[in-house]
Design an enzyme around this catalytic site. Sequence first.
Site, PDB file in Angstrom:
ATOM      1  N   PRO A 165       1.144  -1.315   0.162  1.00 32.14           N
ATOM      2  CA  PRO A 165       0.363  -0.033  -0.379  1.00 32.14           C
ATOM      3  C   PRO A 165       0.952   1.077   0.078  1.00 32.14           C
ATOM      4  CG  PRO A 165      -0.195  -0.683   2.144  1.00 32.14           C
ATOM      5  CD  PRO A 165       0.287  -1.687   1.005  1.00 32.14           C
ATOM      6  N   CYS A 166       1.738   1.508  -1.563  1.00 34.78           N
ATOM      7  CA  CYS A 166       2.000   2.561  -0.740  1.00 34.78           C
ATOM      8  C   CYS A 166       1.251   4.048  -1.261  1.00 34.78           C
ATOM      9  CB  CYS A 166       3.268   3.147  -2.440  1.00 34.78           C
ATOM     10  SG  CYS A 166       2.092   2.531  -3.432  1.00 34.78           S
TER      11      CYS A 166
END
Length: 296
Positions: free
Chosen positions: A262-263
């Site tokens: 989850p950047c």
Amino acid sequence: MTLAQQIDLSTTTDITPEGSDYETVRRVIEMLTLDYQAQPSLEVMAARLGQSPNQLQKTFTRWAGLTPKGFLQAVTLDHAKRLLGREGMPLLETSIELGLSGPGRLHDLFVTHEAMSPGEWKARGAGLTIRYGFHPSPFGLALVMVTERGLAGLAFADPGGEAACFDDMAERWPQANYVADQAATAPYAGRIFDPEKWSGEQPLRVVLIGTDFQVRVWESLLEIPLGKAVTYSDIAARIGQPTASRAVGAAVGRNPISFVVPCHRALGKSGALTGYHWGLTRKRAMLGWEAGKICG
């Protein structure tokens, strides 16, 4: 020797291996087994044992075959399966019982990962077969890329941008062999975007292909709970590189497995939404979607 004599001998003979390393591993396992609800960090465990985090990590990994964090995850996941399965406890209550921050953190345990070796990364994908396919998703058309080891790439495209999206991803591993195969990628797409299929019984396996530094950053991203966000400087501190915020930002931008790694939960120093490789609008949509899942 009679059976009774053998039993008596087994209970009176000390077969514990000599050496401080064994005692260290024994104490860590005991600590994690008894205190898993506290989710102790490597630093906390090292402080209790009077060792440096690096020393403890190396010793435990050499003896046990996995890191202290990996052992903690295994213990926690085992309890999660028991609570969710046999005892039928609701997801939120299970998360609290396990000492996790919420359902999102519990989900993160069900994503398992491995990193390709530096040599494999330096080969730029040579000898690697990557199967790919485009699939609908809540965030536009998703390009899913898989290897025999698991999910290696996840990107997003707007209508008409499929070719550019594929070229962007293929450029990361230019020597790989790419095969269009929607049948191979469809099961991944189906699981990624359907919370009902986030299961600890069959964790989603992802493969991280990058430099050592990039992989460390991406692994840190996996620790950010659903519905939460951290700054680049937070991530830099977590990986032991407090002055490397700019390099962390670059590594976040090169994350090849969007959404799953989850950047989009990484923010600028001020807490503002910064640029996102697949568009700031899409980043807002992902954060909103996750918030809705928690509230729902």
